[in-house]
Scaffold this active site. Sequence first.
Site, short mmCIF file in Angstrom:
data_model
loop_
_atom_site.label_atom_id
_atom_site.label_comp_id
_atom_site.label_asym_id
_atom_site.label_seq_id
_atom_site.Cartn_x
_atom_site.Cartn_y
_atom_site.Cartn_z
N GLY A 115 48.89 66.42 51.58
CA GLY A 115 50.05 67.28 51.61
C GLY A 115 51.32 66.46 51.75
N CYS A 116 52.46 67.07 51.46
CA CYS A 116 53.73 66.33 51.50
C CYS A 116 54.15 66.00 52.93
CB CYS A 116 54.82 67.12 50.78
SG CYS A 116 54.97 68.86 51.28
N TYR A 117 54.18 67.00 53.81
CA TYR A 117 54.52 66.73 55.20
C TYR A 117 53.51 65.78 55.84
CZ TYR A 117 58.28 70.17 55.79
OH TYR A 117 59.47 70.84 55.74
N SER A 118 52.24 65.99 55.52
CA SER A 118 51.22 65.14 56.14
C SER A 118 51.28 63.71 55.64
CB SER A 118 49.82 65.73 55.93
OG SER A 118 49.69 66.34 54.69
#
Length: 308
Positions: A115-118
């Site tokens: 994921g992007c945030y992760s």
Amino acid sequence: MAATVFIDGEVGTTGLQIRERLAKREDLTLISLPEAKRKDAAARKDAFARADVAILCLPDDAAREAVALCDGLDTRLIDASTAHRTADGWTYGFPELKPGQADAIAKADRVSNPGCYSTCAIALLAPLVDADLMATDTACAIFGISGYTGGGKAMVAEFEGDTPPGPFIYATGQTHKHLPEIIARTGLTMTPIFTPSVGQYAQGMVVQIPLYSAALKGRPDRAAIHAALAAHYKASRFVTVRPLDQVEPRENPQKLNGTNRLELAVLGDDATGRLVVSAILDNLGKGASGAAVQNLNLMLGLDEGAGL
């Protein structure tokens, strides 16, 4: 002979970006279904069977159904959904995670795109845990802002409609879908507080994690934290650590748009021991579609940066 690639869900936000990155390449052949067949199970299974690698750009349940369609096929898969990011039998698609991760992706039949945030949070926290600067039970909080394209077609339509909602904070119940992979890939045992938000702009992301030096092992200063990050990513092609003396009075979440780059920085004040580690990427680049292309290149034994 050119490798064949099928993007299942090619008209979604991530799928369109992946297709744009692959369409002009002569080392790949794209398999595409007509609009009327995109949800037809038989047509999709035939496309999977003809592909060397398929990229799933689908909601979680649909991604699981697609994997089931591939039972018995030799097709290798990259899943851009959340469905398999902590699942057994899937290799995590962040090549810079640790030594040997890129080789593991290259050999894998099933790769889960991060994921992007992760990607941002893991890139900042995992090296500090690995360098023994941060205990696994350290309490921390993750703050970030993303462009509205991170919410997919529905959010894009909402923000680009007649009455856009404006910036907002969400996931206030602390159940964001990226938290399980952050825990799984950093080694943390205490789940961070995570406060994501959406900005009034299309794409780009900045994530920041405040840390008290006194709460870390050995009370490291900015230089020690910077050294740990720089050592971890010294051989990386796409992840860079900003020099300590490069001061930017504003952190611009859109500065890396259109790239597959991830920039990390160590900010804060050594005198008071109040530090902040920061990450910037394009949520549609290294945070999604660019990462998928990077993983595809590794799986096919091609130049890791091809098309990026």
